[in-house]
Each structure stands twice: as structure tokens, then as C-alpha cells.
Design a protein around this motif. Structure first.
Motif, PDB file in Angstrom:
ATOM      1  N   LEU A  83       0.860  -1.180   0.000  1.00 25.39           N
ATOM      2  CA  LEU A  83       0.000   0.000   0.000  1.00 25.39           C
ATOM      3  C   LEU A  83       0.892   1.225   0.000  1.00 25.39           C
ATOM      4  CD1 LEU A  83      -2.623   1.635   0.370  1.00 25.39           C
ATOM      5  CD2 LEU A  83      -2.521   1.081   2.813  1.00 25.39           C
ATOM      6  N   GLU A  84       0.740   2.026  -1.042  1.00 25.29           N
ATOM      7  CA  GLU A  84       1.489   3.280  -1.133  1.00 25.29           C
ATOM      8  C   GLU A  84       0.464   4.380  -1.233  1.00 25.29           C
ATOM      9  OE1 GLU A  84       3.753   3.236  -4.795  1.00 25.29           O
ATOM     10  OE2 GLU A  84       2.142   2.221  -5.836  1.00 25.29           O
ATOM     11  N   MET A  85       0.648   5.415  -0.411  1.00 24.59           N
ATOM     12  CA  MET A  85      -0.388   6.430  -0.416  1.00 24.59           C
ATOM     13  C   MET A  85       0.096   7.795   0.053  1.00 24.59           C
ATOM     14  SD  MET A  85      -2.690   5.081   2.836  1.00 24.59           S
ATOM     15  CE  MET A  85      -4.026   6.177   2.480  1.00 24.59           C
ATOM     16  N   ASP A  86      -0.483   8.814  -0.586  1.00 27.22           N
ATOM     17  CA  ASP A  86      -0.435  10.164  -0.049  1.00 27.22           C
ATOM     18  C   ASP A  86      -1.696  10.225   0.795  1.00 27.22           C
ATOM     19  OD1 ASP A  86      -0.851  12.833   0.521  1.00 27.22           O
ATOM     20  OD2 ASP A  86      -0.264  13.555  -1.450  1.00 27.22           O
ATOM     21  N   ALA A  87      -1.538  10.008   2.078  1.00 30.20           N
ATOM     22  CA  ALA A  87      -2.688   9.839   2.957  1.00 30.20           C
ATOM     23  C   ALA A  87      -3.277  11.157   3.441  1.00 30.20           C
ATOM     24  CB  ALA A  87      -2.291   8.987   4.165  1.00 30.20           C
ATOM     25  N   ASN A  88      -2.540  12.262   3.246  1.00 31.15           N
ATOM     26  CA  ASN A  88      -2.966  13.530   3.831  1.00 31.15           C
ATOM     27  C   ASN A  88      -3.316  13.323   5.302  1.00 31.15           C
ATOM     28  OD1 ASN A  88      -2.697  15.505   1.722  1.00 31.15           O
ATOM     29  ND2 ASN A  88      -4.288  14.345   0.663  1.00 31.15           N
ATOM     30  N   SER A  89      -2.521  12.482   5.939  1.00 29.53           N
ATOM     31  CA  SER A  89      -2.711  12.128   7.343  1.00 29.53           C
ATOM     32  C   SER A  89      -1.385  12.307   8.071  1.00 29.53           C
ATOM     33  CB  SER A  89      -3.123  10.656   7.475  1.00 29.53           C
ATOM     34  OG  SER A  89      -4.305  10.379   6.771  1.00 29.53           O
ATOM     35  N   LYS A  90      -1.447  12.880   9.231  1.00 28.52           N
ATOM     36  CA  LYS A  90      -0.243  13.016  10.051  1.00 28.52           C
ATOM     37  C   LYS A  90      -0.344  12.005  11.184  1.00 28.52           C
ATOM     38  CE  LYS A  90       0.272  17.851   8.837  1.00 28.52           C
ATOM     39  NZ  LYS A  90      -0.977  18.256   8.185  1.00 28.52           N
ATOM     40  N   LEU A  91       0.606  11.077  11.231  1.00 27.29           N
ATOM     41  CA  LEU A  91       0.576  10.034  12.253  1.00 27.29           C
ATOM     42  C   LEU A  91       1.211  10.485  13.559  1.00 27.29           C
ATOM     43  CD1 LEU A  91       1.302   6.843  10.131  1.00 27.29           C
ATOM     44  CD2 LEU A  91      -0.896   7.732  10.949  1.00 27.29           C
ATOM     45  N   GLY A  92       2.072  11.486  13.504  1.00 20.26           N
ATOM     46  CA  GLY A  92       2.661  12.044  14.720  1.00 20.26           C
ATOM     47  C   GLY A  92       3.925  11.343  15.157  1.00 20.26           C
ATOM     48  N   PRO A  93       4.668  11.985  16.079  1.00 24.88           N
ATOM     49  CA  PRO A  93       5.973  11.460  16.505  1.00 24.88           C
ATOM     50  C   PRO A  93       5.892  10.178  17.323  1.00 24.88           C
ATOM     51  CG  PRO A  93       5.388  13.437  17.747  1.00 24.88           C
ATOM     52  CD  PRO A  93       4.350  13.275  16.672  1.00 24.88           C
ATOM     53  N   ASP A  94       4.730   9.847  17.877  1.00 24.85           N
ATOM     54  CA  ASP A  94       4.608   8.578  18.597  1.00 24.85           C
ATOM     55  C   ASP A  94       4.664   7.390  17.636  1.00 24.85           C
ATOM     56  OD1 ASP A  94       4.395   9.939  20.985  1.00 24.85           O
ATOM     57  OD2 ASP A  94       2.204   9.783  21.080  1.00 24.85           O
ATOM     58  N   VAL A  95       4.343   7.630  16.362  1.00 25.52           N
ATOM     59  CA  VAL A  95       4.382   6.570  15.344  1.00 25.52           C
ATOM     60  C   VAL A  95       5.623   6.720  14.469  1.00 25.52           C
ATOM     61  CG1 VAL A  95       3.178   5.525  13.376  1.00 25.52           C
ATOM     62  CG2 VAL A  95       1.856   6.419  15.317  1.00 25.52           C
ATOM     63  N   LEU A 109      -7.689   8.096  11.815  1.00 24.81           N
ATOM     64  CA  LEU A 109      -8.401   7.168  10.933  1.00 24.81           C
ATOM     65  C   LEU A 109      -7.440   6.183  10.283  1.00 24.81           C
ATOM     66  CD1 LEU A 109     -10.876   9.671   9.216  1.00 24.81           C
ATOM     67  CD2 LEU A 109     -11.456   7.890  10.884  1.00 24.81           C
ATOM     68  N   LEU A 110      -6.295   6.685   9.825  1.00 24.86           N
ATOM     69  CA  LEU A 110      -5.300   5.805   9.205  1.00 24.86           C
ATOM     70  C   LEU A 110      -4.759   4.808  10.224  1.00 24.86           C
ATOM     71  CD1 LEU A 110      -3.547   4.887   6.856  1.00 24.86           C
ATOM     72  CD2 LEU A 110      -1.965   6.774   7.388  1.00 24.86           C
ATOM     73  N   MET A 111      -4.465   5.247  11.443  1.00 25.41           N
ATOM     74  CA  MET A 111      -3.939   4.328  12.463  1.00 25.41           C
ATOM     75  C   MET A 111      -4.964   3.281  12.862  1.00 25.41           C
ATOM     76  SD  MET A 111      -0.824   4.395  12.931  1.00 25.41           S
ATOM     77  CE  MET A 111      -0.842   3.169  14.221  1.00 25.41           C
ATOM     78  N   THR A 115      -4.009  -0.567  12.613  1.00 21.11           N
ATOM     79  CA  THR A 115      -4.144  -1.422  13.792  1.00 21.11           C
ATOM     80  C   THR A 115      -5.149  -2.543  13.559  1.00 21.11           C
ATOM     81  OG1 THR A 115      -3.584   0.441  15.217  1.00 21.11           O
ATOM     82  CG2 THR A 115      -4.673  -1.423  16.263  1.00 21.11           C
ATOM     83  N   ASP A 116      -6.334  -2.191  13.045  1.00 19.14           N
ATOM     84  CA  ASP A 116      -7.393  -3.185  12.839  1.00 19.14           C
ATOM     85  C   ASP A 116      -6.982  -4.292  11.873  1.00 19.14           C
ATOM     86  OD1 ASP A 116      -8.961  -1.712  14.555  1.00 19.14           O
ATOM     87  OD2 ASP A 116     -10.284  -0.907  12.995  1.00 19.14           O
ATOM     88  N   LEU A 117      -6.190  -3.931  10.846  1.00 16.29           N
ATOM     89  CA  LEU A 117      -5.816  -4.915   9.825  1.00 16.29           C
ATOM     90  C   LEU A 117      -4.404  -5.448  10.006  1.00 16.29           C
ATOM     91  CD1 LEU A 117      -7.545  -3.242   6.752  1.00 16.29           C
ATOM     92  CD2 LEU A 117      -8.324  -5.196   8.108  1.00 16.29           C
ATOM     93  N   ASN A 118      -3.790  -5.135  11.159  1.00  7.09           N
ATOM     94  CA  ASN A 118      -2.474  -5.664  11.507  1.00  7.09           C
ATOM     95  C   ASN A 118      -1.432  -5.361  10.418  1.00  7.09           C
ATOM     96  OD1 ASN A 118      -0.691  -6.964  13.229  1.00  7.09           O
ATOM     97  ND2 ASN A 118      -1.018  -8.950  12.254  1.00  7.09           N
ATOM     98  N   LEU A 119      -1.340  -4.080  10.059  1.00  6.50           N
ATOM     99  CA  LEU A 119      -0.420  -3.647   9.010  1.00  6.50           C
ATOM    100  C   LEU A 119       0.830  -3.017   9.622  1.00  6.50           C
ATOM    101  CD1 LEU A 119      -3.091  -1.978   6.687  1.00  6.50           C
ATOM    102  CD2 LEU A 119      -2.165  -4.298   6.523  1.00  6.50           C
ATOM    103  N   ILE A 120       1.827  -2.822   8.799  1.00  9.65           N
ATOM    104  CA  ILE A 120       3.081  -2.198   9.225  1.00  9.65           C
ATOM    105  C   ILE A 120       3.301  -0.933   8.416  1.00  9.65           C
ATOM    106  CG2 ILE A 120       5.596  -2.439   9.306  1.00  9.65           C
ATOM    107  CD1 ILE A 120       5.107  -5.500   9.536  1.00  9.65           C
ATOM    108  N   VAL A 121       3.496   0.187   9.099  1.00  6.62           N
ATOM    109  CA  VAL A 121       3.863   1.439   8.440  1.00  6.62           C
ATOM    110  C   VAL A 121       5.378   1.395   8.278  1.00  6.62           C
ATOM    111  CG1 VAL A 121       3.858   3.961   8.563  1.00  6.62           C
ATOM    112  CG2 VAL A 121       1.930   2.658   9.508  1.00  6.62           C
ATOM    113  N   VAL A 122       5.825   1.146   7.070  1.00  4.12           N
ATOM    114  CA  VAL A 122       7.259   0.980   6.816  1.00  4.12           C
ATOM    115  C   VAL A 122       8.021   2.254   7.161  1.00  4.12           C
ATOM    116  CG1 VAL A 122       9.014   0.398   5.088  1.00  4.12           C
ATOM    117  CG2 VAL A 122       6.815  -0.799   5.084  1.00  4.12           C
TER     118      VAL A 122
END
Length: 157
Positions: A83-95, A109-111, A115-122
Motif C-alpha cells: 500500500l502506497e499512499m499520499d494519505a494527507n494524514s499526520k501520524l505524529g511522533p509517537d508513530v 483514521l489511518l492508524m 491497527t485493525d488490519l495488523n499492518l506495518i507502516v514501513v
């Protein structure tokens, strides 16, 4: 590509010898799914462009719901996911270590999806070097002062 955003769009390039096949395209939600075969493994490459922070929440829910559906279908079919995306989402420094912004509403929303789908933010792993994915100059209309804004809004998941 959303019709009100002329000039914007997605590009997914896949080598011909990976036998790319268009699986689905959701134009109004800016989600494109292409299957590739690498060796004997099938991979769904999902390229998506998220809605802006100030867009209607219903559009964002539709986007993340359809994106989740595509990811779940990929998993059910036993395919690998890219999954490659311009998410227009800021995950923040905790992530993302070094993210200059706190987690935004879109980031939440992105997190939830991650989390729900057990994915990894590379972007958040040691596999990724660098942090900032967008740098732009912004001019204050009153003072004419030019500021540089840095963000982390593009992700590889």
C-alpha cells in the motif's frame, strides 16, 4: 482522479514481466489496485490518495472503508500487500520518530486501519531512512513572510 482536482492523480508503474493486471479502480475515492506476480507470489499494489483534513467526514469514512475492504480482500485471496499512499494524514511522533506534527484526525483514521488490519507502516521502521515526505514554501498574505512547512503525509504500508 477526483474531478475537482484537475492536474492531480495517481501513477502505479509495474514491470511488464510482473504481469500487471488492473483489479479495481475507485475514481471518486482515488484508490487504484493492481495485481502483480513476482516469482510465484501474487501481490496487490494499492495506490491511494487520501482526502484533506478539511474534507467532509463522510468522504473520509467512505475512503477508509473502501481501502479497508480492498486490503481485506487482498488478505483473503492470500496475496501480499503493498500500500502506497499520499494519505494527507499526520501520524505524529509517537508513530513516526521525527514527525514534526502531532497526530491529526486523518492520522487517527489511518492508524485505526493499520491497527485493525495488523499492518506495518514501513516509514516507522528502521528500513526507512529519512522522515519528511513533503516540503513546501508558504507565503503569509499579510506579511509576505515565506515559511517552509515540512510534513510526513506519504506512507508505504
Amino acid at each position: 482522479m477526483r474531478k475537482n482536482n484537475e492536474g492531480w492523480g495517481r501513477l502505479t508503474a509495474v514491470r511488464k514481466d510482473f504481469n500487471p493486471v488492473l483489479i479495481s479502480e475507485h475514481e471518486q475515492l482515488d484508490i487504484l489496485v493492481v495485481e502483480a506476480t513476482i516469482g510465484i507470489q501474487k501481490v496487490n499494489i494499492i495506490n491511494a490518495y487520501g482526502f484533506q483534513e478539511d474534507d467532509l467526514i463522510e468522504l473520509k469514512y467512505d475512503f477508509f472503508t473502501k481501502l479497508g475492504d480492498e486490503i481485506e480482500a487482498t488478505k483473503v485471496e492470500g496475496k501480499m500487500l503493498c500500500l502506497e499512499m499520499d494519505a494527507n494524514s499526520k501520524l505524529g511522533p509517537d508513530v513516526i520518530a521525527g514527525d514534526p506534527h502531532e497526530q491529526s484526525r486523518n492520522g487517527k483514521l489511518l492508524m485505526e486501519l493499520v491497527t485493525d488490519l495488523n499492518l506495518i507502516v514501513v516509514n516507522a521502521t528502521e528500513k526507512c531512512s529519512g522522515v519528511i515526505t513533503r516540503i513546501r514554501k508558504v507565503t503569509n498574505k499579510t506579511t509576505k513572510e515565506v515559511r517552509t512547512k515540512k510534513s510526513v503525509i506519504d506512507f508505504f504500508i
